[in-house]
Design a protein around this motif. Structure first.
Motif, PDB file in Angstrom:
ATOM      1  N   LYS A 204       0.826  -1.207   0.000  1.00  0.00           N
ATOM      2  CA  LYS A 204       0.000   0.000   0.000  1.00  0.00           C
ATOM      3  C   LYS A 204       0.863   1.261   0.000  1.00  0.00           C
ATOM      4  O   LYS A 204       0.659   2.182  -0.799  1.00  0.00           O
ATOM      5  CB  LYS A 204      -0.911  -0.014   1.228  1.00  0.00           C
ATOM      6  CG  LYS A 204      -1.736   1.245   1.443  1.00  0.00           C
ATOM      7  CD  LYS A 204      -2.660   1.094   2.647  1.00  0.00           C
ATOM      8  CE  LYS A 204      -1.917   1.061   3.959  1.00  0.00           C
ATOM      9  NZ  LYS A 204      -1.389   2.404   4.340  1.00  0.00           N
ATOM     10  N   ASP A 205       1.848   1.319   0.878  1.00  0.00           N
ATOM     11  CA  ASP A 205       2.611   2.539   1.057  1.00  0.00           C
ATOM     12  C   ASP A 205       3.707   2.732   0.006  1.00  0.00           C
ATOM     13  O   ASP A 205       4.161   3.860  -0.210  1.00  0.00           O
ATOM     14  CB  ASP A 205       3.225   2.579   2.456  1.00  0.00           C
ATOM     15  CG  ASP A 205       2.165   2.691   3.552  1.00  0.00           C
ATOM     16  OD1 ASP A 205       1.016   3.061   3.231  1.00  0.00           O
ATOM     17  OD2 ASP A 205       2.483   2.404   4.722  1.00  0.00           O
ATOM     18  N   SER A 206       4.138   1.649  -0.639  1.00  0.00           N
ATOM     19  CA  SER A 206       5.151   1.808  -1.693  1.00  0.00           C
ATOM     20  C   SER A 206       4.535   2.165  -3.039  1.00  0.00           C
ATOM     21  O   SER A 206       5.261   2.495  -3.983  1.00  0.00           O
ATOM     22  CB  SER A 206       5.975   0.527  -1.838  1.00  0.00           C
ATOM     23  OG  SER A 206       5.204  -0.521  -2.390  1.00  0.00           O
ATOM     24  N   ALA A 207       3.207   2.072  -3.145  1.00  0.00           N
ATOM     25  CA  ALA A 207       2.492   2.456  -4.376  1.00  0.00           C
ATOM     26  C   ALA A 207       3.078   1.765  -5.605  1.00  0.00           C
ATOM     27  O   ALA A 207       3.268   2.388  -6.664  1.00  0.00           O
ATOM     28  CB  ALA A 207       2.515   3.967  -4.541  1.00  0.00           C
ATOM     29  N   GLY A 208       3.374   0.477  -5.476  1.00  0.00           N
ATOM     30  CA  GLY A 208       3.854  -0.299  -6.618  1.00  0.00           C
ATOM     31  C   GLY A 208       5.355  -0.323  -6.781  1.00  0.00           C
ATOM     32  O   GLY A 208       5.864  -0.997  -7.690  1.00  0.00           O
ATOM     33  N   ALA A 209       6.104   0.374  -5.930  1.00  0.00           N
ATOM     34  CA  ALA A 209       7.558   0.405  -6.074  1.00  0.00           C
ATOM     35  C   ALA A 209       8.219  -0.886  -5.611  1.00  0.00           C
ATOM     36  O   ALA A 209       9.380  -1.149  -5.953  1.00  0.00           O
ATOM     37  CB  ALA A 209       8.138   1.586  -5.294  1.00  0.00           C
ATOM     38  N   LEU A 210       7.512  -1.687  -4.832  1.00  0.00           N
ATOM     39  CA  LEU A 210       8.042  -2.950  -4.335  1.00  0.00           C
ATOM     40  C   LEU A 210       7.233  -4.124  -4.874  1.00  0.00           C
ATOM     41  O   LEU A 210       6.008  -4.029  -5.024  1.00  0.00           O
ATOM     42  CB  LEU A 210       8.013  -2.977  -2.805  1.00  0.00           C
ATOM     43  CG  LEU A 210       8.870  -1.948  -2.073  1.00  0.00           C
ATOM     44  CD1 LEU A 210       8.648  -2.049  -0.565  1.00  0.00           C
ATOM     45  CD2 LEU A 210      10.351  -2.133  -2.400  1.00  0.00           C
ATOM     46  N   ASP A 211       7.906  -5.213  -5.136  1.00  0.00           N
ATOM     47  CA  ASP A 211       7.283  -6.480  -5.510  1.00  0.00           C
ATOM     48  C   ASP A 211       7.109  -7.280  -4.221  1.00  0.00           C
ATOM     49  O   ASP A 211       8.095  -7.760  -3.643  1.00  0.00           O
ATOM     50  CB  ASP A 211       8.186  -7.217  -6.501  1.00  0.00           C
ATOM     51  CG  ASP A 211       7.670  -8.593  -6.875  1.00  0.00           C
ATOM     52  OD1 ASP A 211       6.481  -8.880  -6.615  1.00  0.00           O
ATOM     53  OD2 ASP A 211       8.457  -9.391  -7.418  1.00  0.00           O
ATOM     54  N   VAL A 212       5.890  -7.388  -3.742  1.00  0.00           N
ATOM     55  CA  VAL A 212       5.615  -8.027  -2.449  1.00  0.00           C
ATOM     56  C   VAL A 212       5.004  -9.405  -2.693  1.00  0.00           C
ATOM     57  O   VAL A 212       3.984  -9.530  -3.388  1.00  0.00           O
ATOM     58  CB  VAL A 212       4.668  -7.169  -1.589  1.00  0.00           C
ATOM     59  CG1 VAL A 212       4.429  -7.834  -0.236  1.00  0.00           C
ATOM     60  CG2 VAL A 212       5.247  -5.770  -1.405  1.00  0.00           C
ATOM     61  N   VAL A 213       5.622 -10.421  -2.119  1.00  0.00           N
ATOM     62  CA  VAL A 213       5.161 -11.805  -2.265  1.00  0.00           C
ATOM     63  C   VAL A 213       4.874 -12.366  -0.878  1.00  0.00           C
ATOM     64  O   VAL A 213       5.747 -12.337  -0.001  1.00  0.00           O
ATOM     65  CB  VAL A 213       6.217 -12.682  -2.976  1.00  0.00           C
ATOM     66  CG1 VAL A 213       5.686 -14.108  -3.161  1.00  0.00           C
ATOM     67  CG2 VAL A 213       6.620 -12.082  -4.309  1.00  0.00           C
TER      68      VAL A 213
END
Length: 420
Positions: A50-59
Motif C-alpha cells: 500500500k505505502d510503496s504504491a507499486g515500487a516494491l514487488d511483495v510476495v
C-alpha cells in the motif's frame, strides 16, 4: 467477480515466473518475500504494498487459503463467537494491493543466496525477507504427549480445526465430568490465553454441564492478570476451577491420552477432556534459516532485523524482541514498523522512529471483560516497556461490560487493518 478472476490468473502466472527464474537485482522492482499470513505477516505485506504504491514487488507465502485467528478462538469455545466470524481470506490483499499470494509452505532459506525454498518446489529470491511464522511446539515438553496425540488431547492453540475439535469434545463430555488444561511455561503465545480459555470453558460448562469441574495444571508460580481472573472465577464460577501450581505438581504433569488420564504429583486422575498447551518455540522456518537461539529469534529493536542477518526481519510470536508479549496486537504493531523500515531501505522513502503498542483483552464471562496494555520503545538492545495500564479488581459491572464490548470492536478493526 471477473476483475478478481483475472487478477488471480495473472498472479498465478507471475508466481510461476518469479519461482522459475533467478532474480536480477539490477533490474525491476526490489522484492520483499513475507513468510506467514497471520496478524504480523499479512499486515507487513499489506503496508509494504500500500505505502510503496507499486515500487516494491511483495510476495506473501502462506500455506492456508483461509486464516482462522487464534485470538478470539476462546470465545468460539463458549459459543460467544461463531467459528466463521474468525475466518479471513487473502483475496483483497491480492486484488486491492497487488500482492502476489502463494499458497505454499516455505521449507528452507539460503541466506547467502537470498532464496527461499518452497514445499511445492522452486526457489523464491528476495532483497528483503520477513519471517512471521508464529509458533511451533517444543517436542517432549509435556510428558506423554506429542502432536500425534492432538486428536485425543488437543492443543487448540493455533486456531482452526483444533478449536473445533475441543469444542466438540466439551459438548460430548459426560455430566459431572472433568476438564483439564495443562498450561505452558513462559514464554508463549498470548500470556492470558490459557486463563481466558479456562474462563470460557467454565462459562460453556455452566450452561450445558453445570456439575462439571475444571483442573488447571500450571507450571508457573504466577500468571498474567492473575488477580483479575481469580476474582472472576470466584464471582462467576465458584468452586468450579481448581488451579494446581508448581508447588503441588503443576510443573511435572504426565498425560496418558489413550487412557484418558493425567498424573499429578504421582496421583492418577481420570479426565474427560484434556487441553494440552505445550511449551513453544519460533515457527520451524526460523530454525531452518539458522536464526534461532534457545528456540526464538533474537532481533534488534529498531526494525526487528535478525541479529544474525540484517536482510531478514522477524516479527510476532517468533521474535525474541524484549518486553512485548506475543500477541496478535503486538504482531500487527511490529509489522507496521518493519514495513516502514524496509520501504525506506529499498526505496529511499522516509523512515519514521519506531512506535510499538499492545493491548490484550480477556473475556472472563459474557459481558465481563478485562484488559492490559502498554506502549513500548526501542531501548538498549531490546524493545522496552513504556507507560502501561491494566483493569482493576473490583471494577463496576458497567465498566467491565464496556471493556468486553470494546474487545469486539477491536477485533473488527484489526481484522480490517490486517486483510484490508
Amino acid at each position: 467477480m471477473a476483475m478478481h478472476r483475472r487478477h488471480f490468473i495473472g498472479a498465478a502466472f507471475a508466481g510461476a515466473a518469479l519461482i522459475s527464474a533467478p532474480m536480477l537485482r539490477a533490474q525491476g522492482r526490489p522484492r520483499v518475500v513475507v513468510v506467514g499470513g497471520g496478524a504480523g505477516g499479512a499486515t507487513v505485506a499489506r503496508y509494504l504494498a500500500k505505502d510503496s504504491a507499486g515500487a516494491l514487488d511483495v510476495v506473501l507465502v502462506e500455506p492456508n487459503r483461509v486464516y482462522r485467528s487464534c485470538f478470539f478462538s476462546n470465545l468460539a469455545l463458549a459459543d460467544l463467537r461463531s467459528p466463521a466470524s474468525l475466518e479471513h481470506r487473502y483475496d483483497r490483499l491480492a486484488a486491492d494491493y497487488g500482492i502476489t499470494v502463494l499458497h505454499d509452505r516455505a521449507v528452507a532459506v539460503d541466506r547467502a543466496r537470498r532464496e527461499v525454498s518452497l514445499g511445492a518446489g522452486g526457489l523464491l529470491a528476495y532483497d528483503k525477507l520477513v519471517l512471521a511464522p508464529g509458533i511451533d511446539f517444543v517436542p517432549g515438553s509435556v510428558a506423554g504427549w506429542s502432536e500425534a496425540d492432538a486428536e485425543v488431547f488437543p492443543h487448540a492453540y493455533r486456531g482452526g480445526a483444533q478449536v473445533d475439535l475441543l469444542r466438540a469434545q466439551l459438548g460430548a463430555m459426560r455430566q459431572g465430568g472433568t476438564f483439564a488444561l495443562v498450561a505452558p511455561p513462559n514464554p508463549y503465545r498470548c500470556p492470558p490465553g490459557p486463563y481466558e480459555r479456562v474462563s470460557m470453558v467454565a462459562s460453556l460448562l455452566g450452561r450445558i454441564n453445570p456439575t462439571a469441574k475444571i483442573l488447571l495444571l500450571d507450571p508457573k508460580a504466577t500468571f498474567s492478570k492473575q488477580a483479575l481472573f481469580e476474582e472472576g472465577w470466584a464471582r462467576h464460577y465458584p468452586g468450579v476451577v481448581e488451579r494446581i501450581g508448581p508447588d503441588a505438581g503443576g510443573a511435572a504433569v504426565e498425560v496418558r491420552p489413550a487412557a484418558g488420564e493425567i498424573v499429578v504429583a504421582g496421583a492418577v486422575v481420570r479426565v474427560d477432556v484434556c487441553n494440552v498447551i505445550p511449551a513453544q518455540r519460533a515457527g520451524a522456518i526460523a530454525e531452518a534459516a539458522g536464526l534461532t537461539e534457545a528456540g526464538w529469534v533474537p532481533v534488534e529493536p529498531l526494525a526487528l532485523a535478525s541479529k544474525a542477518d540484517p536482510a531478514v526481519h522477524v516479527l510476532g510470536d517468533s521474535a525474541a524482541q524484549g518486553d512485548m508479549p506475543k500477541s496478535g496486537f503486538s504482531a500487527n504493531s511490529q509489522a507496521k514498523v518493519v514495513a516502514n523500515a524496509i520501504r525506506a531501505a529499498l526505496t529511499g522513502s522516509r523512515a519514521f522512529p519506531p512506535r510499538y503498542t499492545n493491548t490484550c483483552w480477556s473475556a472472563i464471562a459474557p459481558g465481563d471483560g478485562v484488559k492490559v496494555g502498554a506502549s513500548y520503545t526501542a531501548g538498549e538492545g531490546k524493545i522496552a516497556t513504556g507507560e502501561g495500564f491494566i483493569s482493576q479488581v473490583g471494577e463496576t459491572a458497567e465498566l467491565r461490560a464496556a471493556t468486553y464490548a470494546e474487545s469486539f470492536a477491536w477485533y473488527d478493526a484489526i481484522s480490517e487493518d490486517i486483510f484490508g
